[in-house]
Design an enzyme around this catalytic site. Structure first.
Site, PDB file in Angstrom:
ATOM      1  N   MET A   1     -20.434 -29.632 -43.309  1.00  0.00           N
ATOM      2  CA  MET A   1     -19.603 -28.622 -42.680  1.00  0.00           C
ATOM      3  C   MET A   1     -18.186 -29.126 -42.563  1.00  0.00           C
ATOM      4  O   MET A   1     -17.903 -30.299 -42.716  1.00  0.00           O
ATOM      5  CB  MET A   1     -20.149 -28.253 -41.301  1.00  0.00           C
ATOM      6  CG  MET A   1     -20.118 -29.388 -40.298  1.00  0.00           C
ATOM      7  SD  MET A   1     -20.521 -28.852 -38.632  1.00  0.00           S
ATOM      8  CE  MET A   1     -19.012 -28.047 -38.146  1.00  0.00           C
ATOM      9  N   THR A 291     -24.694 -20.067 -43.903  1.00  0.00           N
ATOM     10  CA  THR A 291     -23.524 -20.638 -44.567  1.00  0.00           C
ATOM     11  C   THR A 291     -23.235 -22.025 -44.017  1.00  0.00           C
ATOM     12  O   THR A 291     -23.641 -22.376 -42.908  1.00  0.00           O
ATOM     13  CB  THR A 291     -22.261 -19.794 -44.314  1.00  0.00           C
ATOM     14  OG1 THR A 291     -21.937 -19.841 -42.915  1.00  0.00           O
ATOM     15  CG2 THR A 291     -22.447 -18.357 -44.744  1.00  0.00           C
ATOM     16  N   ASP A 292     -22.471 -22.784 -44.794  1.00  0.00           N
ATOM     17  CA  ASP A 292     -21.784 -23.923 -44.213  1.00  0.00           C
ATOM     18  C   ASP A 292     -20.633 -23.363 -43.381  1.00  0.00           C
ATOM     19  O   ASP A 292     -20.295 -22.178 -43.461  1.00  0.00           O
ATOM     20  CB  ASP A 292     -21.288 -24.863 -45.309  1.00  0.00           C
ATOM     21  CG  ASP A 292     -21.127 -26.292 -44.816  1.00  0.00           C
ATOM     22  OD1 ASP A 292     -20.935 -26.489 -43.603  1.00  0.00           O
ATOM     23  OD2 ASP A 292     -21.167 -27.219 -45.646  1.00  0.00           O
ATOM     24  N   TRP A 293     -20.020 -24.227 -42.588  1.00  0.00           N
ATOM     25  CA  TRP A 293     -19.031 -23.772 -41.609  1.00  0.00           C
ATOM     26  C   TRP A 293     -17.755 -23.270 -42.308  1.00  0.00           C
ATOM     27  O   TRP A 293     -17.120 -23.991 -43.076  1.00  0.00           O
ATOM     28  CB  TRP A 293     -18.729 -24.893 -40.632  1.00  0.00           C
ATOM     29  CG  TRP A 293     -19.605 -24.865 -39.416  1.00  0.00           C
ATOM     30  CD1 TRP A 293     -19.193 -24.883 -38.110  1.00  0.00           C
ATOM     31  CD2 TRP A 293     -21.045 -24.799 -39.355  1.00  0.00           C
ATOM     32  NE1 TRP A 293     -20.282 -24.813 -37.264  1.00  0.00           N
ATOM     33  CE2 TRP A 293     -21.430 -24.772 -37.991  1.00  0.00           C
ATOM     34  CE3 TRP A 293     -22.049 -24.740 -40.317  1.00  0.00           C
ATOM     35  CZ2 TRP A 293     -22.753 -24.697 -37.575  1.00  0.00           C
ATOM     36  CZ3 TRP A 293     -23.385 -24.673 -39.912  1.00  0.00           C
ATOM     37  CH2 TRP A 293     -23.722 -24.650 -38.556  1.00  0.00           C
ATOM     38  N   ALA A 295     -17.653 -21.129 -44.639  1.00  0.00           N
ATOM     39  CA  ALA A 295     -17.895 -20.847 -46.056  1.00  0.00           C
ATOM     40  C   ALA A 295     -18.220 -19.380 -46.295  1.00  0.00           C
ATOM     41  O   ALA A 295     -18.480 -18.988 -47.429  1.00  0.00           O
ATOM     42  CB  ALA A 295     -19.040 -21.718 -46.583  1.00  0.00           C
TER      43      ALA A 295
END
Length: 885
Positions: A1, A291-293, A295
């Protein structure tokens, strides 16, 4: 992240976001933007609709409960639990919305793979790469158990790990160290064992990052440039990068996190082929895709592509006023008909079902820590301009006796590369001169660099969101001084003036190589080792050379995120021994010195190859540089990475994948091979995919009133909510009732698919895990050196010579670690090979295929030390043979 580090008070912190908000332009609107062109032949095809969850037997009870609860939810409650409430808007790095009316609390998502990040009273475990170097399946599991206990003890619902992507394709890749090694089988086994250990404690594991996330630089989409595109073919995807995710899904992971980059031109957070096609349909994943942070780059397209949770909720730049592509926008999209209620129902049900599956509905603790401050009291919502004050840290100690497993991982990972004349172990009475700042914990404070974003003192972990704070460090110099009678420490990375050493004096030289997340730049390395390359940091190579010129006996200890080139000193006559201690975490001291002084024999093996030159790798695995538009990272090497490439190219590494010496010598004998399952060319037909209980939920667009803010609702500034003002909700509902058709992506369909031929629940067609062959053999400690020691037999497959498929000379397929064997003692080890282990991915059949012919199963103690071979054709084994590479 991603990490945003704001040291300002909450109000100023929020205002500082205003500057970022000024960077927003129309390119950040939550719509599907045209893709940049990718090289011909690399395709991310449409795949719709998002498959329902709930059709795997072992998830049936959880889905039954979840469907019943989701059926009682309002629209706003469904969308509320599918998103984070905003950066710094709660105690954890990610905080979902809730449905308190029905008993669903706000859920806490917390980094990281090696420990509970940004809090105290936790264990700083050895990193993933260290864990992989143990080659010990039981220890991988035990570390997972301890991690799960600590995350639960802190009240975190999600453990944001393990990491199996990056796979280590690029030796300079910044986050390779968070994973377990440069091989899909090693990654898959270690990841699965970690997931089992964590989830047995009731914590949701989050397998990440899906996928081909092999470089840190240019990874993220922003208002100026798309994240880079990893372009890979279908076979490479299945045989390398998807393989460990299949193993993790089979182990029951509750969540999967997408990566920042694109795959074949399509961002992973909205890549329908990746999420809907490969993960949810082919691998039969039943849990949550997040999601990733930051993203998350679109609203409707990502929902249709199968995304279930948006973290931390904000748009790609957290705007001052609090904006999201989901939350109230997802509520709007449901009311106006652009996101079908069937998709809303499925994402909400997946989240609730995962919560039930882990038993988190039964007395699960609430977060008792804060990622935002170490003070006992602080703002409840740190990003808000005005926030009430809460008790945010209760200082709960969750360490228990986990230092024991942490030390065992650190110790069993220590890899002895060289030991000329059996120089090691040394005596505690030897005169020891110790060189290098890496021998001692950072004198400025063991947690003085945010997220370990410096290489100062002992290197126990890389930097970024995969780090954790040390409760303490048992550093090597302290341990050496406790155990040895004559130690002189030179706390410098420049060789000092020293007295003339005696011929028996020993120099121990500590050197490092670091990397991490692209959130930070450390010594001009932007996450990846783009500046340092594979050289030791702080002129470590020169330090070794100068010590070797002065002393007759030099031991080199390397703390590193991955391979380094050692050619300038590894063959110097004075360099008698080289050990790689990887990234040991808090237990760096005794774990090492017990090996140096012979209390324990080393038993680690390399989880990657160490080359003679960085040029020995394919040019396509270099770090890609800046490009106008989307940078293209094309995997022209295909399945040939690390030892697969070196073996095919006939390039001898300095130290091969799987290499690791011991103080003992082992003999492999009495090998036998047994056929367990008769193999057809393609697997038996997959089980039918039953109708999901999600299909029973009401798919009619609900009344607009389900989205209205509750009467008298007190809003927190910048907090993200799923409710809408009445007028906006009514307008959206009117559009939904008007029959207006949304411009869905090409290939869009709302008809659930029966599933691909290769698919099935929990990892794919269950027949892929049928054991095809077992190889049993006896491992004997021959008694040389008179040490008890652990052996690591490794099984590699060599495909038929006349196979129509291009395959690497050998590929790892299983391994085992024995208990410590006393001199003369033996153990029987059984290694298994499944149908999938003997298959290749056929891109035309879209299935796993077993090529006909003779397979050779090679067993040994490293990829270049294979001395036993078994034939599937003759059913016999032979020992003492020359290996295939």
């Amino acid at each position: 992240m991603v990490t945003l580090d704001f040291a300002a008070p909450p109000g100023l912190r929020a205002l500082s976001l205003l500057f970022l908000s000024c960077l927003i332009n129309t390119s950040s609107a939550g719509v599907l933007q045209p893709r940049d062109d990718v090289p011909a032949g690399y395709v991310s095809a449409p795949y719709y609709p998002a498959p329902h969850g709930g059709w795997a037997d072992d998830w049936a009870e959880a889905y039954s409960k979840a469907v019943d609860l989701v059926g009682q939810m309002t629209l706003a409650e469904k969308t509320n639990i599918s998103s984070g409430v905003g950066f710094f808007m709660g105690p954890c790095v990610g905080n979902t919305g809730s449905a308190l009316r029905l008993g669903i609390p706000q859920l806490c998502l917390q980094d990281g793979p090696l420990g509970v990040r940004t809090t105290d009273n936790v264990t700083a475990f050895p990193a993933g790469i260290t864990t992989g170097a143990t080659w010990n399946k039981d220890l991988m599991y035990e570390r997972g158990v301890a991690l799960g206990q600590e995350f639960k003890g802190k009240g975190a619902n999600f453990y944001l790990g393990p990491s199996v992507g990056a796979l280590g394709r690029k030796p300079r890749g910044g986050r390779n160290w968070e994973g377990f090694g440069s091989d899909p089988v090693l990654q898959g086994i270690a990841g699965a064992q970690t997931i089992k250990g964590v989830q047995e404690q009731g914590v949701i594991a989050t397998l990440k990052h899906l996928t081909a996330n092999e470089q840190e630089m240019y990874r993220m989409y922003n208002v100026f440039q798309p994240g880079y595109s990893s372009n890979l073919d279908d076979r490479t995807m299945h045989e390398l990068y998807l393989w460990p995710f299949a193993e993790g899904v089979r182990a029951g992971t509750g969540a999967v996190m997408t990566s920042y980059n694109a795959i074949n031109g399509s961002a992973t957070s909205q890549n329908a082929y990746l999420i809907n096609g490969l993960l949810k349909d082919e691998l039969g994943f039943q849990g949550i895709v997040m999601t990733d942070w930051l993203a998350h780059i679109s609203g409707v397209p990502s929902a249709l592509a199968g995304l279930d949770m948006n973290m931390p909720g904000d748009t790609m730049i957290p705007i001052i006023f609090g904006t999201s592509y989901w939350m109230y926008e997802l509520t709007r999209s449901a009311l106006n008909g652009s996101v079908p209620m069937d998709r809303i129902n499925d994402m909400a049900t997946r989240i609730v079902a995962t919560w039930y599956k882990m038993g988190q509905d039964k007395d699960y603790p609430r977060p008792n820590f804060s990622s935002n401050t170490r003070d006992r009291e602080g703002p409840c919502y740190p990003s808000a301009l005005i926030s009430p004050t809460c008790v945010v840290n209760q200082y709960v100690n969750v360490q228990a006796d986990h230092k024991v497993v942490a030390k065992q991982v650190a110790q069993e990972a220590i890899t002895l590369l060289k030991n000329n004349g059996s120089f090691l172990p040394i005596s505690t009475s030897a005169h020891l001169s110790v060189f290098g700042t890496d021998a001692q914990a950072d004198s400025q404070g063991i947690n003085s660099c945010t997220d370990k974003s410096c290489n100062r003192g002992l290197l126990g972990m890389g930097w970024g969101s995969g780090s954790a704070d040390y409760p303490y460090i048992d550093d090597p110099i302290s341990s050496l001084k406790r155990k040895a009678s004559n130690v002189t420490y030179y706390n410098t990375d420049s060789f000092p003036s020293v007295p003339a050493p005696g011929k028996d004096d020993v120099a121990i030289v500590f050197i490092t190589s670091d990397s991490g997340e692209n959130s930070y730049t450390v010594e001009n390395n932007h996450g990846d080792r783009d500046s340092s390359g594979l050289a030791a940091w702080h002129n470590g190579d020169t330090l070794v050379q100068k010590a070797a010129a002065k002393y007759s006996n030099v031991i080199v200890v390397v703390h590193t995120v991955g391979p380094i080139v050692m050619e300038s000193w590894v063959n110097l006559p004075s360099v008698k021994a080289v050990l790689v201690a990887h990234l040991p975490g808090q237990e760096a001291g005794d774990s090492l010195t017990e090996v140096l002084f012979g209390e324990v024999s080393p038993s680690g093996h390399l989880p990657y190859s160490i080359p003679v030159s960085e040029d020995d790798y394919p040019a396509s695995t270099d770090i890609i540089t800046f490009a106008l538009g989307q940078a293209q990272d094309t995997y022209t090497e295909g399945i040939y990475i690390d030892y697969r490439h070196l073996n095919k190219a006939g390039v001898k590494p300095r130290f091969a994948f799987g290499h690791g010496l011991s103080y003992a010598s082992f003999e492999l004998s009495d090998a036998s091979i047994a056929s367990v399952t008769e193999l057809s060319m393609v697997p038996p037909a997959r089980p039918a995919k039953p109708t999901s209980p999600v299909a029973s939920l009401n798919t009619t667009i609900p009344a607009a009133s389900e989205a209205y803010y509750p009467s008298g609702f007190n809003r927190i500034w910048r907090y993200l909510y799923s409710w809408m003002d009445q007028g906006d909700a009514d307008k959206a509902y009117a559009v939904g009732q008007s029959g207006t058709e949304y411009a869905y992506p090409a290939g869009y369909s709302e008809e659930q698919k029966p599933g691909p031929t290769a698919g099935g629940p929990n990892g794919g067609n269950p027949a892929l895990w049928d054991v095809a062959y077992t190889v049993s053999l006896t491992v004997t400690n021959s008694g040389a050196g008179n040490f008890s020691a652990k052996a690591v037999p490794q099984a590699y497959v060599q495909f038929p010579a006349d196979s129509p498929y291009d395959t690497p000379p050998i590929q790892l397929r299983d391994f085992a670690k024995t208990e410590a064997l006393a001199p003369g003692a033996s153990a029987t080890v059984t290694l298994s090979l499944t149908r999938k282990d003997l298959s290749v991915w056929d891109t035309e059949l879209q299935n796993w295929v077993v090529p006909p012919g003779e397979y050779k199963i090679w067993v040994g103690q490293a990829s270049d030390d294979l001395t036993v071979v078994c034939s599937t054709e003759t059913g016999s084994c032979e020992a003492g043979v020359e290996g295939p590479v």
